[in-house]
Design a protein around this motif. Structure first.
Motif, mmCIF file in Angstrom:
data_model
loop_
_atom_site.group_PDB
_atom_site.id
_atom_site.type_symbol
_atom_site.label_atom_id
_atom_site.label_comp_id
_atom_site.label_asym_id
_atom_site.label_seq_id
_atom_site.Cartn_x
_atom_site.Cartn_y
_atom_site.Cartn_z
ATOM 1 N N ILE A 62 0.866 -1.178 0.000
ATOM 2 C CA ILE A 62 0.000 0.000 0.000
ATOM 3 C C ILE A 62 0.900 1.225 0.000
ATOM 4 C CG2 ILE A 62 -1.650 1.333 1.380
ATOM 5 C CD1 ILE A 62 -2.717 -1.334 2.439
ATOM 6 N N ARG A 63 0.579 2.210 -0.824
ATOM 7 C CA ARG A 63 1.473 3.362 -0.953
ATOM 8 C C ARG A 63 0.949 4.642 -0.322
ATOM 9 N NH1 ARG A 63 5.221 3.055 -6.245
ATOM 10 N NH2 ARG A 63 5.913 0.916 -5.940
ATOM 11 N N TRP A 64 -0.372 4.790 -0.241
ATOM 12 C CA TRP A 64 -0.960 6.027 0.313
ATOM 13 C C TRP A 64 -2.140 5.681 1.202
ATOM 14 C CZ3 TRP A 64 0.879 11.015 -0.300
ATOM 15 C CH2 TRP A 64 1.967 11.147 -1.173
ATOM 16 N N PRO A 65 -2.435 6.500 2.210
ATOM 17 C CA PRO A 65 -3.560 6.221 3.102
ATOM 18 C C PRO A 65 -4.905 6.086 2.392
ATOM 19 C CG PRO A 65 -2.119 7.837 4.108
ATOM 20 C CD PRO A 65 -1.620 7.625 2.707
ATOM 21 N N SER A 66 -5.063 6.717 1.235
ATOM 22 C CA SER A 66 -6.317 6.598 0.494
ATOM 23 C C SER A 66 -6.613 5.153 0.114
ATOM 24 C CB SER A 66 -6.278 7.454 -0.776
ATOM 25 O OG SER A 66 -5.206 7.061 -1.625
ATOM 26 N N GLU A 67 -5.597 4.286 0.170
ATOM 27 C CA GLU A 67 -5.771 2.880 -0.203
ATOM 28 C C GLU A 67 -6.179 1.999 0.977
ATOM 29 O OE1 GLU A 67 -2.289 1.488 -2.414
ATOM 30 O OE2 GLU A 67 -1.829 3.579 -2.881
ATOM 31 N N PHE A 68 -6.226 2.559 2.188
ATOM 32 C CA PHE A 68 -6.634 1.755 3.344
ATOM 33 C C PHE A 68 -8.086 1.312 3.173
ATOM 34 C CE2 PHE A 68 -3.577 4.382 6.188
ATOM 35 C CZ PHE A 68 -2.514 3.590 5.783
ATOM 36 N N MET A 126 -11.599 0.254 4.740
ATOM 37 C CA MET A 126 -12.349 0.420 5.986
ATOM 38 C C MET A 126 -12.822 -0.914 6.540
ATOM 39 S SD MET A 126 -14.550 3.932 5.475
ATOM 40 C CE MET A 126 -14.922 3.940 7.230
ATOM 41 N N GLU A 127 -12.789 -1.951 5.715
ATOM 42 C CA GLU A 127 -13.184 -3.284 6.177
ATOM 43 C C GLU A 127 -12.009 -4.059 6.765
ATOM 44 O OE1 GLU A 127 -14.410 -2.168 2.976
ATOM 45 O OE2 GLU A 127 -16.092 -1.513 4.235
ATOM 46 N N ALA A 128 -10.816 -3.466 6.723
ATOM 47 C CA ALA A 128 -9.623 -4.171 7.201
ATOM 48 C C ALA A 128 -9.697 -4.383 8.712
ATOM 49 C CB ALA A 128 -8.370 -3.388 6.849
ATOM 50 N N ARG A 129 -9.113 -5.460 9.165
ATOM 51 C CA ARG A 129 -8.968 -5.707 10.599
ATOM 52 C C ARG A 129 -7.492 -5.993 10.850
ATOM 53 N NH1 ARG A 129 -11.920 -7.752 15.268
ATOM 54 N NH2 ARG A 129 -10.481 -8.960 16.550
ATOM 55 N N PRO A 130 -6.798 -5.085 11.508
ATOM 56 C CA PRO A 130 -7.259 -3.830 12.090
ATOM 57 C C PRO A 130 -7.387 -2.728 11.020
ATOM 58 C CG PRO A 130 -5.254 -4.645 13.156
ATOM 59 C CD PRO A 130 -5.405 -5.372 11.869
ATOM 60 N N TYR A 131 -8.244 -1.760 11.291
ATOM 61 C CA TYR A 131 -8.335 -0.565 10.456
ATOM 62 C C TYR A 131 -7.420 0.493 11.058
ATOM 63 C CZ TYR A 131 -10.225 3.620 8.234
ATOM 64 O OH TYR A 131 -10.359 4.802 7.537
ATOM 65 N N ILE A 132 -6.615 1.144 10.211
ATOM 66 C CA ILE A 132 -5.646 2.114 10.724
ATOM 67 C C ILE A 132 -5.812 3.501 10.101
ATOM 68 C CG2 ILE A 132 -3.904 0.390 11.372
ATOM 69 C CD1 ILE A 132 -2.433 1.210 8.748
ATOM 70 N N GLY A 133 -6.950 3.734 9.473
ATOM 71 C CA GLY A 133 -7.200 5.076 8.960
ATOM 72 C C GLY A 133 -7.558 6.035 10.076
ATOM 73 N N TRP A 134 -7.606 7.320 9.754
ATOM 74 C CA TRP A 134 -7.983 8.344 10.725
ATOM 75 C C TRP A 134 -8.794 9.416 10.002
ATOM 76 C CZ3 TRP A 134 -3.188 7.690 8.619
ATOM 77 C CH2 TRP A 134 -2.611 8.778 7.952
ATOM 78 N N GLU A 135 -9.191 10.451 10.696
ATOM 79 C CA GLU A 135 -10.091 11.454 10.152
ATOM 80 C C GLU A 135 -9.548 12.067 8.860
ATOM 81 O OE1 GLU A 135 -13.811 13.659 10.822
ATOM 82 O OE2 GLU A 135 -12.964 11.716 11.341
ATOM 83 N N TRP A 136 -10.266 11.865 7.772
ATOM 84 C CA TRP A 136 -9.950 12.384 6.439
ATOM 85 C C TRP A 136 -8.670 11.816 5.839
ATOM 86 C CZ3 TRP A 136 -14.067 14.388 4.391
ATOM 87 C CH2 TRP A 136 -15.003 15.022 5.218
ATOM 88 N N SER A 137 -8.167 10.709 6.379
ATOM 89 C CA SER A 137 -6.951 10.120 5.799
ATOM 90 C C SER A 137 -7.191 9.601 4.387
ATOM 91 C CB SER A 137 -6.421 8.993 6.694
ATOM 92 O OG SER A 137 -7.359 7.939 6.808
ATOM 93 N N HIS A 138 -8.457 9.318 4.049
ATOM 94 C CA HIS A 138 -8.751 8.841 2.701
ATOM 95 C C HIS A 138 -8.493 9.910 1.642
ATOM 96 C CE1 HIS A 138 -12.463 10.808 4.041
ATOM 97 N NE2 HIS A 138 -12.697 11.067 2.762
ATOM 98 N N CYS A 139 -8.306 11.165 2.076
ATOM 99 C CA CYS A 139 -7.990 12.236 1.129
ATOM 100 C C CYS A 139 -6.524 12.239 0.714
ATOM 101 C CB CYS A 139 -8.321 13.596 1.749
ATOM 102 S SG CYS A 139 -10.082 13.877 2.022
#
Length: 275
Positions: free
Chosen positions: A181-187, A189-202
């Motif tokens: 994975i190269r950028w947070p936008s690729e995380f 949300m169904e992953a376990r564990p999920y490691i995104g944070w507020e607006w990281s998908h941007c």
């Protein structure tokens, strides 16, 4: 757009303050960098309030806004010493005294906020947004030579809850640390564990390409040297003897609900990192 920011920020709620920070992230993603987002910034004023929360911690939005403005690293400092100031303040928010009771975290003031839900779970199986955003911030902006001592200092904190989050984050971050994975936008949300944070998908590669600071676009969110150094530290730190000691500290005898909520994640960590 946000005339209320011209008044007293102390009178604004965390929710109100999150809105312009979200605009920095979403606006930069959609339209590229703009002067009003990069030259007038809320960082200094909001640092003392970074642990306030409305659904998510204000710290998460601060970190995402900063990453959106500096996707290719801090190539051009607004003033001499800016990089060091940012690392010593925004990079150390998780160490604020209000976040700690002795050597353990202050429950409910940092990391997971509450178990006030029908199932009475804290959701320790996911990485808290303030933690994961702070970890990625330091990996992205620290000088490469500082990554190893910083990461070892993170691992040396004896708090059971903190160590639980370290394990969860490292399992979730395995893909980005191994360049799958190269950028947070690729995380996912169904992953376990999920490691995104507020607006990281941007946060995505297009931001690096659109950056007008003069910096060459980086191919990955985490610099190659920092990524490699982090992996080497993890693999050398967690020996076959040390990891079982962590498990004892995390949940087996001290905090039973951590063991229940982490479930299979420590075993996954062992398979990924402990050799």
């Amino acid at each position: 757009m946000f005339h209320e920011l011209l008044g007293s920020l102390d009178e604004m709620t965390a929710e109100n303050l999150q809105e312009p920070l979200a605009e920095i992230a979403t606006g930069t993603r959609s339209f590229g960098p703009m002067e009003e987002w990069s030259t007038w910034y809320l960082l200094g004023a909001l640092l003392p309030r970074s642990h306030e929360a409305f659904v998510s911690y204000l710290l998460e939005s601060l970190l995402t806004g900063f990453m959106a403005i500096y996707p290719n690293g801090i190539y051009r400092e607004p003033y001499k010493g800016f990089r060091e100031d940012v690392l010593l303040t925004l990079g150390r928010c998780m160490m604020d005294s209000m976040c700690w009771n002795g050597s353990d975290i202050a429950i409910g003031k940092v990391l997971r906020q509450s178990n006030n839900n029908p199932n009475q779970v804290w959701v320790w199986w996911d990485a808290s947004g303030d933690f994961t955003a702070s970890m990625f911030f330091c990996l992205k902006y620290l000088p490469e030579s500082s990554v190893e001592p910083w990461l070892r200092s993170v691992f040396d904190i004896p708090s059971p809850h903190w160590r639980a989050q370290v394990i969860v984050w490292l399992v979730g971050a395995h893909g980005i640390l191994n360049n799958v994975i190269r950028w947070p936008s690729e995380f996912s949300m169904e992953a376990r564990p999920y490691i995104g944070w507020e607006w990281s998908h941007c946060l995505k590669a297009e931001m690096a390409a659109a950056d007008d600071s003069g910096a060459p676009p980086v191919p990955t969110f985490i610099p190659e040297g920092a990524r490699t150094s982090a992996l080497n530290v993890v693999r050398s730190y967690f020996s076959e003897n040390r990891f079982p000691e962590w498990l004892d500290c995390i949940s087996i005898s001290t905090v039973p609900y951590l063991e229940a909520e982490l479930a299979e994640i420590p075993s996954t960590f062992e398979a990924l990192y402990v050799h």
